[in-house]
Design an enzyme around this catalytic site. Structure first.
Site, mmCIF file in Angstrom:
data_model
loop_
_atom_site.group_PDB
_atom_site.id
_atom_site.type_symbol
_atom_site.label_atom_id
_atom_site.label_comp_id
_atom_site.label_asym_id
_atom_site.label_seq_id
_atom_site.Cartn_x
_atom_site.Cartn_y
_atom_site.Cartn_z
ATOM 1 N N ARG A 1 0.835 -1.208 0.000
ATOM 2 C CA ARG A 1 0.000 0.000 0.000
ATOM 3 C C ARG A 1 0.872 1.262 0.000
ATOM 4 N NH1 ARG A 1 -3.558 2.548 4.325
ATOM 5 N NH2 ARG A 1 -5.173 3.631 3.134
ATOM 6 N N HIS B 1 0.666 4.455 -2.665
ATOM 7 C CA HIS B 1 0.458 5.822 -2.198
ATOM 8 C C HIS B 1 1.639 6.717 -2.563
ATOM 9 C CE1 HIS B 1 -3.170 5.713 0.630
ATOM 10 N NE2 HIS B 1 -3.169 4.569 -0.031
ATOM 11 N N ASP B 2 2.818 6.144 -2.657
ATOM 12 C CA ASP B 2 3.979 6.923 -3.075
ATOM 13 C C ASP B 2 3.901 7.254 -4.559
ATOM 14 O OD1 ASP B 2 6.574 8.140 -2.802
ATOM 15 O OD2 ASP B 2 7.402 6.380 -3.811
ATOM 16 N N VAL C 1 1.398 9.915 -6.050
ATOM 17 C CA VAL C 1 1.578 11.333 -5.708
ATOM 18 C C VAL C 1 2.986 11.756 -6.118
ATOM 19 C CG1 VAL C 1 1.560 13.058 -3.865
ATOM 20 C CG2 VAL C 1 -0.027 11.122 -3.784
ATOM 21 N N GLY D 1 4.838 10.646 -8.368
ATOM 22 C CA GLY D 1 5.680 9.583 -8.888
ATOM 23 C C GLY D 1 6.382 8.748 -7.829
ATOM 24 N N SER E 1 8.790 9.967 -1.662
ATOM 25 C CA SER E 1 8.442 11.219 -0.980
ATOM 26 C C SER E 1 7.413 10.993 0.121
ATOM 27 C CB SER E 1 7.929 12.262 -1.987
ATOM 28 O OG SER E 1 6.841 11.756 -2.748
ATOM 29 N N GLU F 1 3.641 14.656 2.863
ATOM 30 C CA GLU F 1 2.619 13.767 2.287
ATOM 31 C C GLU F 1 2.031 12.810 3.315
ATOM 32 O OE1 GLU F 1 3.858 11.581 -1.208
ATOM 33 O OE2 GLU F 1 4.959 13.315 -1.962
ATOM 34 N N ASN G 1 -3.284 9.573 3.961
ATOM 35 C CA ASN G 1 -2.114 8.745 4.255
ATOM 36 C C ASN G 1 -1.968 8.389 5.731
ATOM 37 O OD1 ASN G 1 -1.092 8.419 1.647
ATOM 38 N ND2 ASN G 1 0.030 10.352 1.710
ATOM 39 N N HIS H 1 -5.900 -5.525 -3.652
ATOM 40 C CA HIS H 1 -6.816 -5.630 -2.515
ATOM 41 C C HIS H 1 -7.085 -7.082 -2.132
ATOM 42 C CE1 HIS H 1 -8.722 -1.331 -2.739
ATOM 43 N NE2 HIS H 1 -7.463 -1.333 -2.321
ATOM 44 N N THR H 2 -6.415 -8.002 -2.787
ATOM 45 C CA THR H 2 -6.465 -9.402 -2.349
ATOM 46 C C THR H 2 -5.723 -9.548 -1.018
ATOM 47 O OG1 THR H 2 -6.036 -11.690 -3.016
ATOM 48 C CG2 THR H 2 -4.345 -10.087 -3.575
ATOM 49 N N ASP I 1 -9.998 -8.924 1.701
ATOM 50 C CA ASP I 1 -10.450 -10.175 1.077
ATOM 51 C C ASP I 1 -10.959 -11.087 2.190
ATOM 52 O OD1 ASP I 1 -10.715 -12.709 -0.005
ATOM 53 O OD2 ASP I 1 -8.782 -12.700 -1.035
#
Length: 326
Positions: free
Chosen positions: A60, A64-65, A68, A70, A74, A86, A92, A194-195, A246
């Site tokens: 995850r 999320h990195d 935002v 690339g 960051s 961030e 986050n 999301h598995t 899941d």
């Protein structure tokens, strides 16, 4: 005029991807730190043995990195008195600390090797670690492209509107992924992450208690699943309590995520809509029935995601501390 601007955008994305592809390569550290991938994998395995949360947390964190500004690590930067980073944006705050710790531990392992010390970017460490946690959860092992530099900027403001939300439909998801050069099928493949993992009960309350003015429950949710969700997430639940994304094989990277969608067991609207929307349903059905095709699509999509917003030259550096600019 609009068509011309759109064409220019696509040309820009095409040129950017090509330049990034030239920068990134599989053997980038062959001369400076030839054992980088094994060192990182050993650190990741040790961390996973301590807590399974390492796996979904690292995966995850990577998403999320990259979404935002690339793939530049960051998201790992800590806020200071002069800058809200961030990681402290509301979207986050739910990132599990084990993901950050995985990168930190791998960085420490690399720095313990003289010729690797401060030679590998935090962005590349996160990329390798993400591949490894997918594999350690039973998913495919694939070759990663390396050569990213760490970003020089991290602000909470830059996160706004960049990350998928649980209530997003296919239209919103397609638009958001397209901004990162990813198409519909790549969006569906990456949603398969999301598995693994978990989500806080509060993120699903609207689907099982307050869907709209005429019905409390989202009609696309399997009735038996509603009962399970309400048992796990009563109205007065502590907002910090989390449930598996899941409900069937939560610790296994597999294609059961798509089988769950066929049964109305997608946890978020953004999950279930992949099955209810005709544009994505065919692909969901295909991957629900063919794990190999899903695995290959996921690998290809992860490699492409890893090329988003890569920093090169003066646009980045290699941090001595992944949580600070230095």
């Amino acid at each position: 005029m609009a068509a011309k601007n759109l064409l220019l955008l696509f040309i820009s994305l095409f040129l950017t991807v090509n330049l990034v592809s030239a920068q990134l390569r599989r053997n980038f550290y062959a001369g400076s730190c030839p054992n980088v991938e094994q060192i990182v994998r050993d650190a990741v395995q040790k961390k996973v043995q301590q807590t399974f949360t390492t796996i979904p947390a690292t995966l995850r964190l990577y998403f999320h990195d990259c979404f935002v500004n690339g793939c530049d690590a960051s998201v790992m930067i800590a806020s200071t008195g002069n800058n809200k980073a961030e990681k402290d944006h509301p979207d986050n705050l739910s990132l599990a600390g084990d993901g950050f710790d995985t990168v930190t531990k791998a960085k420490q392992a690399l720095d313990a090797v003289a010729n690797c010390r401060n030679k590998v970017s935090c962005a590349d460490i996160l990329t390798i670690a993400t591949r490894d946690v997918v594999n350690l959860a039973g998913g495919p092992r694939y070759e990663v492209e390396l050569g990213r530099l760490d970003g020089l900027s991290s602000t909470a403001a830059s996160v706004e509107g960049k990350l998928p939300q649980p209530t997003d439909d296919v239209n919103k998801l397609t638009s958001l992924f397209a901004k990162n050069g990813l198409n519909l099928n790549e969006m569906i493949a990456l949603s398969g992450a999301h598995t693994l993992g978990f989500a806080h009960c509060t993120k699903v309350f609207n689907r099982i208690y307050t869907f709209n003015k005429t019905t409390q429950v989202d009609p696309t949710v399997n009735k038996g699943y509603v009962t399970e969700l309400r048992a796990s997430c009563p109205r007065n639940i502590d907002p910090r309590v989390a449930i598996n994304m899941d409900p069937t094989t939560p610790r296994q990277f597999d294609n059961v995520y798509y089988k769950n969608l066929q049964q109305g067991k997608g946890l978020f609207t953004s999950d279930q809509d992949l099955f209810t929307d005709r544009r994505s349903k065919t692909t969901v059905d295909l991957w629900a029935n063919n794990a190999n095709l899903f695995n290959q699509a996921f690998v290809n999509s992860m490699i492409k995601l890893g090329r988003v917003g890569v920093k090169t030259g003066r646009n980045g550096n290699i941090r001595r501390d992944c949580g600070a600019f230095n």
